[in-house]
Structure formats: C-alpha cells, structure tokens
Scaffold this active site. Structure first.
Site, PDB file in Angstrom:
ATOM      1  N   GLU A  41      27.452  43.723  10.928  1.00 44.97           N
ATOM      2  CA  GLU A  41      28.185  44.749  11.677  1.00 44.97           C
ATOM      3  C   GLU A  41      28.684  44.238  13.025  1.00 44.97           C
ATOM      4  O   GLU A  41      29.228  44.999  13.816  1.00 44.97           O
ATOM      5  CB  GLU A  41      27.275  45.973  11.908  1.00 44.97           C
ATOM      6  CG  GLU A  41      26.808  46.639  10.614  1.00 44.97           C
ATOM      7  CD  GLU A  41      26.020  47.933  10.829  1.00 44.97           C
ATOM      8  OE1 GLU A  41      25.652  48.229  11.982  1.00 44.97           O
ATOM      9  OE2 GLU A  41      25.783  48.630   9.824  1.00 44.97           O
ATOM     10  N   ASN A  69      20.973  62.179  17.285  1.00 42.70           N
ATOM     11  CA  ASN A  69      20.378  63.407  16.758  1.00 42.70           C
ATOM     12  C   ASN A  69      18.867  63.440  17.002  1.00 42.70           C
ATOM     13  O   ASN A  69      18.283  62.489  17.503  1.00 42.70           O
ATOM     14  CB  ASN A  69      20.636  63.497  15.249  1.00 42.70           C
ATOM     15  CG  ASN A  69      20.066  62.284  14.528  1.00 42.70           C
ATOM     16  OD1 ASN A  69      20.659  61.221  14.563  1.00 42.70           O
ATOM     17  ND2 ASN A  69      18.911  62.428  13.905  1.00 42.70           N
ATOM     18  N   ASP A 129      22.486  66.102  11.756  1.00 40.72           N
ATOM     19  CA  ASP A 129      22.556  64.672  12.079  1.00 40.72           C
ATOM     20  C   ASP A 129      23.901  64.316  12.712  1.00 40.72           C
ATOM     21  O   ASP A 129      24.419  63.226  12.519  1.00 40.72           O
ATOM     22  CB  ASP A 129      22.297  63.808  10.822  1.00 40.72           C
ATOM     23  CG  ASP A 129      22.048  62.346  11.171  1.00 40.72           C
ATOM     24  OD1 ASP A 129      21.815  62.045  12.357  1.00 40.72           O
ATOM     25  OD2 ASP A 129      22.103  61.506  10.256  1.00 40.72           O
ATOM     26  N   ASN A 181      31.438  57.214  11.769  1.00 47.11           N
ATOM     27  CA  ASN A 181      30.090  56.721  12.055  1.00 47.11           C
ATOM     28  C   ASN A 181      30.151  55.610  13.105  1.00 47.11           C
ATOM     29  O   ASN A 181      30.894  55.699  14.062  1.00 47.11           O
ATOM     30  CB  ASN A 181      29.413  56.311  10.746  1.00 47.11           C
ATOM     31  CG  ASN A 181      27.907  56.392  10.835  1.00 47.11           C
ATOM     32  OD1 ASN A 181      27.293  55.659  11.589  1.00 47.11           O
ATOM     33  ND2 ASN A 181      27.301  57.294  10.088  1.00 47.11           N
TER      34      ASN A 181
HETATM   35 CA    CA Z   1      20.862  59.888  12.532  1.00 48.59          CA
END
Ligand code: CA
Length: 708
Positions: free
Chosen positions: A81, A272, A317, A404
């Site tokens: 990533e 979250n 979330d 995301n």
């Molecule tokens: Ca999460």
C-alpha cells in the site's frame, strides 16, 4: 585569435550564468527546490497532501508511448500500500511486515533493505493484512512506523537504525500501518486496532532524539477523569457513564494527516469505535467525541484548535481517517483555505480549515443512512430506519466506506478531486447478547447471522455489482463531474499530474491513465500483479517517471476479491519510450480439497461458525473463501487438518503470521472451528442459485440481506 577569445568569452558568460543560477542557493536550498519541483519528498508530495505532480513531460498526447523503464521484485506475496518517497534521486518503499527498500530512482539499483523483524504472531492484531503505507524522509533520516508499534529512525544512506521507540504496547492489539509525517522537527505517528479494543491516539516525537513531545488521545479513558489533557473533558461529556470503557473506545488515527505551515495547524483524521453498535458502547447515546472526526491541532503542543465530527454517534464503521487534502478554492466569490475529505460515510466535505466551518457536504456515492448534512448545524440528518440501535439494517455505503484508505488527488489545473470510490452495501445484525472481550472482533454485530447471510453470495456480489469507481469531484460546485466504472473490485490510489492525466491501478494488474478533464482512458499498461497503492511521479535528469508498487491485499484482499496469481510484489516504474517487458503474473498452482470427509455435528458446525467469525474471518475470509492471499482453508492440505490444534492453539505456524489462539480458545472451540471449516470445504457451490434473488434497486444489496 578572435575566435578563441570569443569562445572564451562565451564560456565565461556561460559560467557566469550557471554561477548566477546556482550561487544564491545553498546546497540544501538547491536540493529543496529540486525536490519541490520534481521529486516526491513527502507522503502526499507536498504538506497539503494534494498528490499532484507539477511535471508535464508526460501528457495527454504522448501518454500512449509510456513504457516500463524498470521493475524490482519486493520479495512479498501480500498487500502493498506504500507511497514511494523520492528524495535526492533515491526511492524509499515499504513492503509487508514494515520492511523498507532504498533504491536508485533512475535505475532501480538497490541501495539497502531494512527488516524491523516484526514478530509473526502480531498479524493476529491486524484487521487488514500486515501492510504499510510508507516512510517519511527528512534531513538524511528515514522514519518508519512498524506493524508491532515501534517508531524507527534509520540512516537514509545506509539503512542502519539511529533510534527506536515503542509507541504502542506490544501485547495490546495496536498496529501501525500508516506513514509518519514530519512537521517542525517532530515525527507524528498514529496507530490502528479499534475493532479489537484499543484507545486511539496520535503522538509527536522529537525527530533528533526520539523523545516523546506530546500525545493526543482521541477518546477519554473514563467519564470523570482524571483526563490526560483538557480536550478530553469536553469529549467525556459526549459519552454515557456506562460506556464500555474496557474496550478503549477506539478512535484510532491510522492514516490521514496534513499540515498548513501558514495557519500552523496540523490536521488528523480519527477512526471508528471498537464497538460499532452505539447503544452498546455508550448506552443512552451521545456524539462520542472524537470518533469519526477531523481534528486541527497545534503541532508544537498537540492542543486542539477546532474539530469537526463527520458522523456523530457513528455506528457503521464510518471512519474519518480518509485522505485529507488542503487547497485554496474560490467559493462564493471569496478565496477560501479549505480542507477536503471523502470519508467512509459517503459525503464529500469541504471545510474552512482556519475555523472548521462546514462549506459543503454532498453525496459522492449512494448514501442510505442519512438524507443530507444540515449546513447550519454541520450535522448529518439520519434516517431512523437505517439505524441498528434495536433492529437489523442494511446500509449504503458499506463497511468498506464510499472511499477507504486509497489516496485521492487534487489537480489545481482542473480544480477536480479524483476519488477512488466504492458503491456497496453492508448488513448490520443486532446482537442484544454481545459482551466485550479483548482481542476479538468486537463490533457487537451478530456474527452468526451475518455469516449465514453473506456466505451465499461471497465474491459474486462484488463481481456483479462492479462496486469501484474513479470519479472526478468539483469541490466548488459540490458535484460529480465524471465517473469511470471500474471492472475490478480492488480499489486503488490515485495520482493527478500537470500533464492533465490521472493515473490509477486498473483491472488485472494494469496501471491506467485517464484524461483529467473527461475521464477518457488514454493508456493502460500490460497486465501484471494487481495494484492498490497510489502511483507517484518524479523527474531525474529531465526524464519524468511514473512509479507504483504492485501487490494486492489489505482489507479488500482478505476476502472481497479472488486472486488466482501468486501476487509477487513489484516496484514498477514507467517512462516515455520505456522498453522493458512487464513480468506477467504467475498463476497460483491449483490445490485440491484435503479436508477429511467425515460426519459433522451441525450443532458443532454452528458453534464453530460463530467462533470463526469472531477470530478468523479477518484473514481467512467470509465463508472460509479467502482471496487466495492467505491460506484458503477449504483447500488446506491433509497435514493442516492433522495438525489443526497444533496450529490453532500450539502456534507452530506463528512465524508465518498464524498466531496461537490458546489464550482465547479451548481445544473444543478449535475443533468446532475445524468442523465448520470442513463443512465449508466440502460444500458444493451452486452458482446458479447464488445469482437468483438479487435486489436491483441498489445494485449491490443481495436479497439474502433483506430477508425477514
Ligand atoms: Ca474500522
């Protein structure tokens, strides 16, 4: 004679011009200027994290001539990533298990590798693979956050450690996957692990010595204190006294940060809670500060200047850890210093970053949980039917979010933000009997019923829904300009360049270039290993390069996609006229089902399923259908079945990342999980049946989620 003299004069004039051009800058200044213009010195290239390259040698007309210049194997088979950092001609890349590779950014020649030796068992503390999103490089040092919670300073030249500090306790389920940032001689680092039960914070360390300078906790440790810093008093008022304090409450700062040197504000995104179900974690309600919030802090002291909570009382979330971009925009006839974020909750936010004032918040993907964001109060208006306070629900965006961790980018030339978006839904099943337990998936969902609902559709859902998008968002008009429906379920980070191009990983491991104004695809590389990391661009000796690390995995890689190749990671670098052949992905050798054909007690299978979804699903996948990146237990060899309890409880495969679960599971628990896995291995998938009953209103809501 005259010719010689003229020649000398010309030479002298040339030398003078060179002198005048170079002399006013010290070596350091010259290097800084060169970096600013042509390299990729910071995580988001610049402190405003726009991920925009001002280089334009590669542009819309010549991009079809882009070819591979070189590539380097990373020696990994799991998720990559990282944003590569390019400073003074050297590229620094992180790979799995927080390892670092330094190499020549022009040729790919390796300088050094560093392995922090993260213990394999620590993989159990991660929700989303043993990934890392990159290093920070400053003043001859490379700063690295390791998966097991250390912050390490390395010599940029040799890769030798200079200092190392522990920033999270090893035995608690904290992990670090995010890139550190360097601000005013401080190294900033957050952490992850909310779902497993930790308390989130961001820390600042002295870049020189590694001494802790300040730490900001995002949630209080108790209702009444004593609190570590005054902001937590304000936060504590928004939590009920019966909150599940033992869970740590989450609020981890696992990815995004940006810094405005003029306003002297450091912005961080907060995640979250440990427990998704809000009535369980804070009975009686409350906004639960500073979950799902954007914080503006003073970098010298860590004191809070303002905060904006994207999702008060967050329950799906919906983190606000997504990429933060700073820019100057003309809004309402006035130039505004703004901060932009497309968090998981589906609204694209534009805030005045001096004050935190909300300027716009519009849906960038389908959103079912709220009708809109009220600009006067800054709060979302929730649909009561979407809540799962006392019932089951299905919401859009899904648990993966409308967006995301995959970085977006902003082009000051087009004025658009390019968002790697996700259109998907997720069911939340209410479990009134939930009880918190350390180091399991503590979301308070009824995982038994979730398992039954999702096992019928598996990866087909994503294949049918084609859920990922590349979209161009106009942050002034607060609306979508164009959108490309991607044919891969794996989201990927984005780069925009002054050549009016947008680069992003595409299907089958391709890298694609799109026209920044229209979204028309202008180029794609040959297929190879799948890409989810963000590309970068840099120039050395007048040659512009585009680079990316390829390797699938992360949160999507566990089970949302199917990967049939060996996923051998690579650093890939393209230039105009590059002639290297891209190495083709190698198919994963087929494996047969090694599960014993034995009679199974259905009660035991059901019990095993419940345990599996608490402890195993994050890696081994929904319905035991792993993507292939982690061992697919349905095709496990007979010896795996023979050694089942040695592996699950005895930890014999600990070094490879399969930790012992002896602290949480008994032998009979392990055997129940085994029974469930065997049942899944022997189940005959019926594709035709799985296609029936798809709800079409939201293309990505399977009918099984809507039953009852
Ligand atoms: Ca999460």
């Amino acid at each position: 004679m005259r010719t010689v003299r003229t020649g000398l004069l010309l030479l002298e004039t040339f030398a003078l011009i060179v002198f005048l051009l170079t002399a006013p800058l010290s070596a350091e200044q010259g290097s800084a200027t060169r970096q600013q213009e042509s390299e990729w010195p910071l995580h988001g290239r610049t402190q405003d994290e726009q991920r925009f390259s001002p280089l334009a040698s590669i542009h819309r007309r010549n991009v079809p001539q882009l070819g591979l210049a070189w590539s380097l194997p990373t020696g990994t088979t799991r998720g990559l990533e990282a944003t590569p950092i390019v400073v003074d001609g050297v590229m620094y890349v992180t790979t799995t298990w927080s390892r670092v590779i330094a190499l020549d950014a022009a040729t790919g020649a390796e300088h050094w590798r560093y392995d922090p030796k993260v213990p394999g068992w620590k993989a159990r503390h991660g929700c989303c693979d043993v990934v890392n999103r990159g290093v920070a490089v400053s003043k001859g040092r490379v700063y690295l956050g390791t998966f097991d919670g250390r912050l390490v300073a390395l010599s940029a030249k040799t890769g030798e450690p200079i200092w190392e500090v522990r920033t999270t306790p090893l035995d608690q389920p904290y992990t670090i996957t995010g890139a550190p940032r360097v601000v005013k001689g401080l190294i900033l680092i957050g952490n992850g692990g909310a779902e497993f039960g930790v308390r989130g914070y961001v820390s600042a360390y002295d870049a020189e010595t590694g001494a802790l300078v300040w730490r900001f906790y995002t949630v209080p440790a108790s209702k009444d204190g004593p609190h570590e810093h005054p902001e937590l008093e304000q936060a504590a008022e928004t939590w009920s006294k019966d909150s599940v304090w033992a869970s740590g409450l989450g609020g981890t700062v696992w990815d995004s940060m940006a810094w405005d040197p003029e306003l002297d504000l450091l912005y961080v995104g907060v995640g979250n809670s440990s427990i998704y179900h809000r009535e369980t974690r804070s009975p009686g309600g409350g906004d639960n500060l500073f979950l799902a919030s954007i914080l503006a802090l003073r970098p010298d002291t860590g004191r809070l200047v303002w905060h904006y909570q994207t999702t008060p009382g967050e329950q799906f979330d919906y983190t606000a850890t997504q990429h933060l971009i700073l820019a100057e925009l003309e809004i309402g006839g006035r130039s505004r210093k703004v901060l932009m974020q497309a968090p998981k909750n589906g609204f694209f936010y534009v805030l005045d970053r001096a004050t935190g004032e909300l300027l716009s918040a519009e849906k960038y993907v389908s959103v079912s949980w709220a009708t809109h964001v009220d600009l006067a109060t800054g709060r979302p208006v929730e649909r009561p039917e979407a809540s799962w306070d006392d019932k089951d629900t299905v919401v859009v965006p899904s648990i993966a979010g409308g967006h995301n961790w995959h970085p977006m980018s902003y082009s000051p030339r087009t004025g658009f933000v390019y968002v790697p978006a996700i259109e998907n839904s997720y069911p939340y099943y209410y479990d009134p009997d939930f009880a918190f337990e350390a180091v399991k998936f503590n979301t308070a969902e009824d995982l038994d019923r979730l398992a039954l609902a999702v096992e019928g559709y598996e990866e087909l859902a994503l294949a049918v829904c084609s859920p990922t998008r590349l979209l161009a968002w106009d942050p002034v008009a607060a609306k979508k300009v164009w959108e490309v429906r991607r044919t891969t379920a794996l989201p990927a980070g984005v780069l925009a360049t002054a050549g009016d191009l947008v680069f992003q990983g595409a299907e089958q491991g391709r890298l694609a270039a799109y026209d920044a104004r229209t979204g028309v695809r202008l180029w794609a590389s040959q297929p190879g290993v799948r890409i989810m990391a963000p590309p970068i661009s840099y120039a050395l000796d007048g040659e512009q390069y585009v680079a990316v690390v390829a390797g699938a995995g992360g949160s999507a890689g566990g089970h949302f996609i199917r990967i049939d190749d060996t996923n051998e990671g690579r650093i890939l670098v393209w230039k105009l006229g590059g002639k290297q052949e891209r190495p083709a992905a190698r198919p994963r050798p087929p494996r047969s089902v090694g599960a014993p054909r034995i009679e199974l007690s259905q009660d035991e299978v059901a019990r095993g399923r419940g345990i599996y979804y608490e402890y195993c699903v994050a890696c081994h996948g929904v319905g035991v259908k792993s993507s292939g990146l982690y061992p697919d237990l349905r095709t496990a060899a007979p010896e795996v079945h023979d050694q089942w309890t040695d592996i699950v409880l005895g930890g014999v495969r600990q070094a490879k990342g399969m930790a012992s679960f002896a602290d949480a599971l008994s032998i009979s628990d392990a055997e129940a999980v085994h029974a469930y896995v065997i049942q899944r291995a022997l189940a005959e998938p019926n594709l035709a049946q799985r296609l029936v009953g798809w709800a079409s209103e939201h293309a990505c809501i399977p009918a099984s989620w809507l039953a009852d």
